[in-house]
Design a protein around this motif. Structure first.
Motif, PDB file in Angstrom:
ATOM      1  N   SER A   1      35.299  -7.327  -7.867  1.00 45.81           N
ATOM      2  CA  SER A   1      36.540  -8.025  -8.213  1.00 45.81           C
ATOM      3  C   SER A   1      36.565  -9.392  -7.523  1.00 45.81           C
ATOM      4  O   SER A   1      36.068  -9.559  -6.406  1.00 45.81           O
ATOM      5  CB  SER A   1      37.761  -7.207  -7.805  1.00 45.81           C
ATOM      6  N   GLU A   2      37.133 -10.341  -8.225  1.00 41.97           N
ATOM      7  CA  GLU A   2      37.083 -11.732  -7.770  1.00 41.97           C
ATOM      8  C   GLU A   2      37.848 -11.916  -6.461  1.00 41.97           C
ATOM      9  O   GLU A   2      37.435 -12.623  -5.566  1.00 41.97           O
ATOM     10  CB  GLU A   2      37.683 -12.621  -8.858  1.00 41.97           C
ATOM     11  N   SER A   3      39.001 -11.264  -6.387  1.00 45.18           N
ATOM     12  CA  SER A   3      39.813 -11.421  -5.183  1.00 45.18           C
ATOM     13  C   SER A   3      40.040 -10.047  -4.567  1.00 45.18           C
ATOM     14  O   SER A   3      39.702  -9.022  -5.154  1.00 45.18           O
ATOM     15  CB  SER A   3      41.151 -12.054  -5.556  1.00 45.18           C
ATOM     16  N   SER A   4      40.647 -10.037  -3.396  1.00 44.81           N
ATOM     17  CA  SER A   4      40.942  -8.755  -2.759  1.00 44.81           C
ATOM     18  C   SER A   4      41.951  -8.000  -3.609  1.00 44.81           C
ATOM     19  O   SER A   4      42.880  -8.598  -4.156  1.00 44.81           O
ATOM     20  CB  SER A   4      41.546  -8.999  -1.380  1.00 44.81           C
ATOM     21  N   SER A   5      41.766  -6.713  -3.712  1.00 45.81           N
ATOM     22  CA  SER A   5      42.704  -5.932  -4.521  1.00 45.81           C
ATOM     23  C   SER A   5      42.959  -4.589  -3.844  1.00 45.81           C
ATOM     24  O   SER A   5      42.192  -4.155  -2.972  1.00 45.81           O
ATOM     25  CB  SER A   5      42.159  -5.710  -5.929  1.00 45.81           C
ATOM     26  N   PHE A   6      44.035  -3.946  -4.260  1.00 47.08           N
ATOM     27  CA  PHE A   6      44.415  -2.667  -3.657  1.00 47.08           C
ATOM     28  C   PHE A   6      45.016  -1.794  -4.747  1.00 47.08           C
ATOM     29  O   PHE A   6      45.918  -2.219  -5.471  1.00 47.08           O
ATOM     30  CB  PHE A   6      45.443  -2.916  -2.539  1.00 47.08           C
ATOM     31  N   SER A   7      44.504  -0.584  -4.869  1.00 46.10           N
ATOM     32  CA  SER A   7      45.023   0.360  -5.863  1.00 46.10           C
ATOM     33  C   SER A   7      45.096   1.733  -5.219  1.00 46.10           C
ATOM     34  O   SER A   7      44.485   1.982  -4.177  1.00 46.10           O
ATOM     35  CB  SER A   7      44.101   0.453  -7.079  1.00 46.10           C
ATOM     36  N   ILE A   8      45.841   2.616  -5.864  1.00 44.91           N
ATOM     37  CA  ILE A   8      45.966   3.985  -5.347  1.00 44.91           C
ATOM     38  C   ILE A   8      45.692   4.968  -6.481  1.00 44.91           C
ATOM     39  O   ILE A   8      46.232   4.834  -7.576  1.00 44.91           O
ATOM     40  CB  ILE A   8      47.382   4.240  -4.782  1.00 44.91           C
ATOM     41  N   SER A   9      44.840   5.924  -6.195  1.00 44.15           N
ATOM     42  CA  SER A   9      44.634   7.024  -7.134  1.00 44.15           C
ATOM     43  C   SER A   9      45.706   8.071  -6.826  1.00 44.15           C
ATOM     44  O   SER A   9      45.769   8.590  -5.718  1.00 44.15           O
ATOM     45  CB  SER A   9      43.227   7.599  -6.919  1.00 44.15           C
ATOM     46  N   ALA A  10      46.526   8.340  -7.803  1.00 41.31           N
ATOM     47  CA  ALA A  10      47.717   9.164  -7.547  1.00 41.31           C
ATOM     48  C   ALA A  10      47.418  10.654  -7.689  1.00 41.31           C
ATOM     49  O   ALA A  10      46.595  11.047  -8.513  1.00 41.31           O
ATOM     50  CB  ALA A  10      48.808   8.783  -8.531  1.00 41.31           C
ATOM     51  N   PRO A  11      48.085  11.484  -6.902  1.00 47.17           N
ATOM     52  CA  PRO A  11      47.929  12.938  -7.103  1.00 47.17           C
ATOM     53  C   PRO A  11      48.780  13.384  -8.287  1.00 47.17           C
ATOM     54  O   PRO A  11      50.001  13.313  -8.225  1.00 47.17           O
ATOM     55  CB  PRO A  11      48.447  13.520  -5.781  1.00 47.17           C
ATOM     56  N   LEU A  12      48.145  13.815  -9.356  1.00 48.47           N
ATOM     57  CA  LEU A  12      48.890  14.241 -10.545  1.00 48.47           C
ATOM     58  C   LEU A  12      48.951  15.758 -10.672  1.00 48.47           C
ATOM     59  O   LEU A  12      49.753  16.281 -11.439  1.00 48.47           O
ATOM     60  CB  LEU A  12      48.251  13.641 -11.813  1.00 48.47           C
ATOM     61  N   VAL A  13      48.074  16.439  -9.970  1.00 47.13           N
ATOM     62  CA  VAL A  13      48.084  17.911 -10.005  1.00 47.13           C
ATOM     63  C   VAL A  13      47.975  18.429  -8.570  1.00 47.13           C
ATOM     64  O   VAL A  13      47.410  17.746  -7.707  1.00 47.13           O
ATOM     65  CB  VAL A  13      46.908  18.474 -10.846  1.00 47.13           C
ATOM     66  N   PRO A  14      48.507  19.620  -8.305  1.00 47.09           N
ATOM     67  CA  PRO A  14      48.426  20.120  -6.929  1.00 47.09           C
ATOM     68  C   PRO A  14      47.002  20.540  -6.562  1.00 47.09           C
ATOM     69  O   PRO A  14      46.253  21.018  -7.411  1.00 47.09           O
ATOM     70  CB  PRO A  14      49.372  21.324  -6.937  1.00 47.09           C
ATOM     71  N   ALA A  15      46.661  20.333  -5.319  1.00 46.91           N
ATOM     72  CA  ALA A  15      45.337  20.754  -4.829  1.00 46.91           C
ATOM     73  C   ALA A  15      45.375  22.245  -4.511  1.00 46.91           C
ATOM     74  O   ALA A  15      46.433  22.766  -4.126  1.00 46.91           O
ATOM     75  CB  ALA A  15      44.990  19.966  -3.575  1.00 46.91           C
ATOM     76  N   PRO A  16      44.272  22.956  -4.693  1.00 50.56           N
ATOM     77  CA  PRO A  16      44.278  24.382  -4.360  1.00 50.56           C
ATOM     78  C   PRO A  16      44.452  24.604  -2.857  1.00 50.56           C
ATOM     79  O   PRO A  16      44.063  23.749  -2.053  1.00 50.56           O
ATOM     80  CB  PRO A  16      42.895  24.863  -4.822  1.00 50.56           C
ATOM     81  N   ALA A  17      45.031  25.737  -2.527  1.00 50.98           N
ATOM     82  CA  ALA A  17      45.216  26.050  -1.104  1.00 50.98           C
ATOM     83  C   ALA A  17      43.838  26.200  -0.462  1.00 50.98           C
ATOM     84  O   ALA A  17      42.920  26.737  -1.084  1.00 50.98           O
ATOM     85  CB  ALA A  17      45.991  27.349  -0.969  1.00 50.98           C
ATOM     86  N   GLY A  18      43.684  25.709   0.732  1.00 44.18           N
ATOM     87  CA  GLY A  18      42.401  25.872   1.429  1.00 44.18           C
ATOM     88  C   GLY A  18      41.610  24.596   1.529  1.00 44.18           C
ATOM     89  O   GLY A  18      40.729  24.485   2.375  1.00 44.18           O
TER      90      GLY A  18
END
Lengths: 692, 193
Positions: free
Chosen positions: A456-473
């Motif tokens: 990317s040409e300039s500094s950038s910041f993004s977030i991958s969002a949690p859309l589903v729950p993670a399994p226990a453990g």
């Protein structure tokens, strides 16, 4: 009435005929075939309202914007976001099926200990507390024996990275090893005052001289390939791929220059020779006289003899690179020697490409919420600076690339009874000698930050969002490092969950009020300063948006030195090996590499590429015939470092006098045949091949 | 000789009876819908049209069978005397529980079918595939194939495969025949994504 046996048989015969005239056999056959579609173990997406959500792909640093089609709450398909500033609607084949990774057969969802010899698949589940106890115990042992405790980070620049650095700086013998673009790190040490993070400005380059970089294959966002092809048709960009094999990038490039293996440094210095001799350079280094003396021996005729490239072609390439500006020379840092990287970076410095648009530009590091400890840099180490057999405990982050070369190099650094703790959600061939696997949530199950993608040409910041729950453990990496610190008696690490720490970082970015943000739901880009609060920026980012800083202004070419990085290139030693049969590793750098991918990706691979065939060595037909071999025969490969049996395959795309070896079952085993230098690179190695 | 032929014929007839009359009863499991619903009352008495409930979303997608929210628009409380309406309000609306309709026309997971493109682009009427379902006074029993698990409406009413109407059967052959008739491409990926 007496019924005879013969009458019963006649009745049965009639029934048999009647049976065939009924729908019973035909319908039962048809329904049975359909029944196989409904076996209970075949996964079915849940039924529900179709909705669309947005997120950012976190599988690689490219940070592509994604539109997630959900059935109820379940993601069922992914596509690119058309106006996203980083990927412009494109997704790579791995990204398109990234939502399958939750169901990957190699996934583990609780901590495990792998038993037995390296690569063993025997495993026992354990609790995180048990794992922590074992790791702390090993760390204490390391502290008493002055062995190193290393944190290997595949994606420096994240909040987790800062925690790793803090931890490494706090404990005795702690070392933080960031795995980044090695050639650009080297460039930073060649110039006197680097003013930010270096990056290749591929999009604005007119001439690109790529030494083995898979530019059109797996480097950066897939939108790059589309942009390149568009520019190629308009003759706006010229790509020269310098590589021993005809890779996919080489096949699509404007020019492919096949080199004898291991001669990249010589070729680059040959180009530097022409540039200096014909006065095509733009900047003068502090040690230009010494550098001129060094490259004086690399005349096109000598270089041609060593590299297998015609002298005229060397001159033409040098002239095009120096005159068709802006130009850019790139090199793959993992599969090339440090001298080759230095030689290629020297080309950029000589022709004034550093600090220029279309060359190597700079961008800034985004601010962190957690302050780096004052002594943090003292615990930094590059991979090549760590002595072999010195690491007792190695904690490998999930974001480590699946490059087998890197795996072998890391293994070389480990002491004999060293342990590897892998924060990977998958148990595949990769964690070759891992004792502990502490699986984090996979893509779509947790918040993951992505800052500064390499293209990317300039500094950038993004977030991958949690859309589903993670399994226990599963083990959240942030919580793991915090709990490990607690168990080791360190109380200075900041507390808070990943989401809380990310929110703080977003607040810091908001305070700068700098650049723009992309809103995925509307497809619009707006100024950050127009947002009313940090919370608004957080909402935009967690919903698939991206913050784009304004580009850094171009800066004047920094002063630099060249000779000290290239003094080890010994043309006389190399000359003596150029007629020998050289063994090189054939490492798949594409999507079919060692990265864990959806099993459905097999649909886009060639069957021959998917089959586990064991060790194979590819030779040019003439080379094979000279050695008295036949296509498909079994051969023995012998080097000074080991021997292995392989199947010989003739392939016209391999250069004569080159043997390219690969092993789809155990890539690491292949590397035991090679010479490994102190700079942690795997070198082409002379080999003897004989029929078994 | 004459009786000998009769025994053979009896075998044929018995098996034909078993195959064509008994077998369908054994093959299909009859299930009553969780609730009775009268399309007739809703269209004739309440004055609704099909697209009041079977709507298209803003993005063009067809919503299919309406969810409970659509029922709630009128039936938050009992407004008539029907026991079925009472059941709707008490067991589903008040408990906010979706009605587990048994869908006659549900296609397999591996088939992708778009109502929107067939109605909006091909201009097909609903009854071309669903028959006079929109005018019925009650919901017939759902017949589930015990082997394949699919609705009888997919195969068609007759086990012989002979169609009595355009809506009698929704198999791949039926789709392909209609596509051929209208010169629409029949490639695999058209329906199997």
């Amino acid at each position: 009435m007496n019924i005879t046996r013969r009458e019963i048989l006649r009745f049965v015969g009639g029934s048999a005929l009647g049976f065939l005239l009924t729908p019973i056999p035909w319908k039962a056959l048809d329904d049975s075939a359909i029944w196989t579609q409904n076996w209970p173990w075949i996964p079915e997406p849940s039924r529900g309202d179709i909705s669309y959500k947005f997120t950012t792909c976190s599988l690689c640093p490219a940070a592509c914007g994604m539109r997630v089609r959900c059935n109820g709450d379940q993601p069922i398909s992914l596509s690119g976001v058309s106006r996203h500033p980083l990927n412009q609607g494109t997704l790579c084949p791995i990204g398109i099926v990234a939502h399958h990774l939750r169901y990957h057969p190699a996934r583990v969802s609780r901590p495990i200990r792998l038993a037995g010899q390296h690569g063993s698949s025997r495993s026992t589940t354990m609790t995180l507390d048990e794992a922590l106890q074992d790791i702390v115990s090993a760390m204490n042992d390391a502290g008493s024996s002055s062995q190193v405790i290393a944190f290997v980070d595949g994606r420096p620049g994240r909040t987790a990275s800062v925690l790793f650095q803090q931890f490494a700086a706090t404990i005795p013998h702690g070392t933080y090893i960031p795995i980044s673009e090695a050639s650009l790190d080297l460039l930073a040490s060649m110039v006197e005052k680097p003013s930010g993070l270096f990056r290749y400005d591929v999009d604005n380059a007119q001439t690109i001289l790529s030494f083995g970089v898979p530019l059109l294959d797996s480097w950066g966002s897939p939108a790059r390939t589309a942009r390149y092809l568009e520019k190629k048709s308009a003759a706006k960009q010229h790509l020269i791929q310098v590589e021993t094999f005809q890779s996919r990038t080489a096949g699509m490039a404007d020019q492919w220059i096949p080199l004898r293996p291991g001669t990249e440094a010589v070729f680059a210095l040959g180009l530097a020779h022409v540039i200096l001799k014909e006065k095509l350079f733009r900047t003068v280094s502090k040690d230009i006289t010494e550098f001129e003396t060094l490259v004086s021996t690399f005349s096109p005729s000598i270089v041609a003899e060593m590299c297998g490239v015609a002298p005229e072609r060397i001159k033409e390439t040098a002239r095009m690179f120096a005159m068709n500006k802006p130009s850019l020379a790139m090199i793959d840092g993992l599969s090339n020697s440090r001298e080759a990287q230095a030689a290629v970076m020297a080309l950029n410095l000589l022709t004034g490409n550093v600090g220029q648009g279309g060359g190597i530009t700079v961008r800034r590091e985004l601010p962190f919420t957690i302050p780096l400890p004052k002594n943090a840099t003292s615990s930094y180490a590059s991979l090549h600076s760590i002595p072999d057999h010195s690491i007792r405990v190695m904690i490998m982050d999930e974001s480590m690339s699946g490059c087998p070369v890197l795996d072998v190099l890391l293994q070389k650094k480990l002491v004999e009874n060293g342990i590897i703790v892998s924060l990977s959600p998958f148990v595949t061939e990769r964690p070759f000698c891992t004792q502990y696997v502490l699986p984090p949530p996979v893509f779509l199950e947790s918040a993951v930050e992505l800052s500064n993608p390499y293209d990317s040409e300039s500094s950038s910041f993004s977030i991958s969002a949690p859309l589903v729950p993670a399994p226990a453990g599963v083990v959240d990496p942030i919580q793991f490092i915090q709990r490990l610190a607690m168990a080791a008696g360190i109380t200075t690490l900041p507390s808070g969950t990943m989401e809380e720490l990310l929110k703080k970082r977003v607040a810091l970015l908001y305070q700068e009020k700098r650049g723009t943000y992309f809103d995925a739901s509307t497809g619009l880009t707006n100024e950050v300063k127009n947002l009313s609060s940090a919370d608004d920026l957080w909402k935009a980012l967690i919903a698939g948006g991206s913050l784009m800083n304004s580009a850094e202004p171009l800066k004047a070419m920094p002063a630099f030195r060249l000779t000290e990085f290239l003094s080890t290139v010994d043309i006389h030693t190399m000359k003596s090996t150029n007629t020998q049969l050289m063994l090189v590793p054939l490492v798949e750098q594409t999507v079919y590499g060692s990265t864990t991918i959806s099993p459905l990706m097999s649909k886009v691979g060639q069957e021959s590429g998917l089959r586990h065939v064991g060790c194979q060595v590819f030779l040019h037909t003439t080379t094979g015939t000279e050695l008295g071999l036949a296509d498909g025969c079994r051969v023995l490969l012998q080097t000074h470092h080991g021997s292995a049996e392989a199947e010989a395959r003739f392939d016209a795309s391999i250069m004569p006098h080159v043997a390219a070896v690969t092993n789809t079952l155990n890539q690491q085993k292949v590397f035991s045949l090679f010479e490994m230098k102190n700079d942690s690179s795997i070198r082409p190695t002379p080999v003897k091949i004989q029929k078994v | 000789m004459k009786f000998q032929f009769l025994w053979f014929l009896a075998g044929v007839c018995v098996m034909l009876f078993v195959g064509w009359v008994v077998f369908p009863f054994l093959l299909y499991e009859r299930k009553e819908q969780p609730l009775q619903f009268s399309h007739k009352i809703h269209t004739e008495t309440a004055g609704l049209t099909c697209d009041n409930c079977h709507t298209f979303k803003v993005d063009g997608r067809f919503t299919g069978i309406p969810t409970l929210n659509k029922c709630k628009e009128c039936h938050t409380d009992i407004i008539g005397t029907s026991p079925h309406e009472k059941k709707l309000v008490e067991e589903y609306v008040k408990q906010n529980r979706e009605i587990p309709w048994l869908v006659y026309a549900r296609q397999p997971q591996n088939a992708y079918f778009s109502n929107a493109s067939h109605i909006k682009l091909a201009n097909l009427s609903c009854d071309q595939c669903h028959g006079p379902h929109g005018t019925t006074d009650s919901l017939r029993a759902y017949e589930r194939n015990r082997i394949s698990g699919y609705s009888r409406d997919i195969w068609g009413s007759s086990l012989s495969g002979i169609k009595s109407a355009s809506w009698d059967g929704m198999k791949m052959d039926d789709c392909a025949n209609c596509h051929n008739k209208h010169n629409i491409p029949n490639t695999c990926l058209k329906c199997h994504k």
